[in-house]
Design a protein around this motif. Sequence first.
Motif, PDB file in Angstrom:
ATOM      1  N   LYS A  53       3.005  33.038  11.279  1.00  0.00           N
ATOM      2  CA  LYS A  53       3.292  33.576   9.950  1.00  0.00           C
ATOM      3  C   LYS A  53       4.385  34.644  10.018  1.00  0.00           C
ATOM      4  O   LYS A  53       5.247  34.696   9.142  1.00  0.00           O
TER       5      LYS A  53
ATOM      6  N   ILE B 194       7.584  32.796  10.265  1.00  0.00           N
ATOM      7  CA  ILE B 194       7.945  32.227   8.966  1.00  0.00           C
ATOM      8  C   ILE B 194       8.532  33.313   8.067  1.00  0.00           C
ATOM      9  O   ILE B 194       9.529  33.081   7.379  1.00  0.00           O
ATOM     10  N   ASP B 195       7.913  34.471   8.070  1.00  0.00           N
ATOM     11  CA  ASP B 195       8.421  35.570   7.246  1.00  0.00           C
ATOM     12  C   ASP B 195       9.847  35.948   7.644  1.00  0.00           C
ATOM     13  O   ASP B 195      10.680  36.232   6.780  1.00  0.00           O
TER      14      ASP B 195
ATOM     15  N   ARG C 290       3.191  28.530   5.145  1.00  0.00           N
ATOM     16  CA  ARG C 290       2.560  29.837   5.341  1.00  0.00           C
ATOM     17  C   ARG C 290       1.168  29.857   4.715  1.00  0.00           C
ATOM     18  O   ARG C 290       0.211  30.387   5.299  1.00  0.00           O
TER      19      ARG C 290
ATOM     20  N   THR D 275      -2.292  30.444   6.704  1.00  0.00           N
ATOM     21  CA  THR D 275      -3.240  31.488   6.312  1.00  0.00           C
ATOM     22  C   THR D 275      -4.633  30.892   6.166  1.00  0.00           C
ATOM     23  O   THR D 275      -5.615  31.475   6.628  1.00  0.00           O
TER      24      THR D 275
ATOM     25  N   ASN E  51       6.833  28.468   2.160  1.00  0.00           N
ATOM     26  CA  ASN E  51       5.713  29.046   1.420  1.00  0.00           C
ATOM     27  C   ASN E  51       4.467  28.186   1.561  1.00  0.00           C
ATOM     28  O   ASN E  51       3.367  28.695   1.776  1.00  0.00           O
TER      29      ASN E  51
END
Length: 168
Positions: free
Chosen positions: A142, A145-146, A87, A91, A84
């Motif tokens: 990202k 990562i998700d 990420r 972002t 988290n």
Amino acid sequence: MIRHLTNGISIVFISWIVGMIINAFLIKTKRYQEKLTNLNFIKSKKINKLIGIGLIKWTVKNTFFKFFNPKLRMNNKVEPNDLNILRNEMTLAEINHLIAFIAVAIFALSMVFKGKYLPAFIMMMLNTLMNLYPSLLQQENKRRIDKLKKVFTRNHVSVTATESLNIS
């Protein structure tokens, strides 16, 4: 020609600062959390490969660029909370680069209106390489990562970063 190249590089580097400043204000808005954190321009791995995101990834990992944002590095052992945090940092970097890209694009467009086509072209090529591509790389990371977060959710275990995710 060299003067246009050095001016373009300088403007792109300055645009990074502009992106960080504007993003510092945007991050506090509701729209940032709702819309900007989930941007996804190119979803296809094939298209990313075709446009050369892999080369940008290699460049970021293996040159002096790797020292620019140390928060985007992962430890060998990854916990869900680490993902988290990573990420969120990605972002932030992604939006910084997008804002910088837009700022330079506007500046280059003004140069085109003044008839300075070559400097504007060189500047946009540098802008694409140093702002748009890194932003697209962050979007790809990202997505990865998700996927890893979904593995955590399903398995409720820690995962070794080198086995599951190679982020840069």
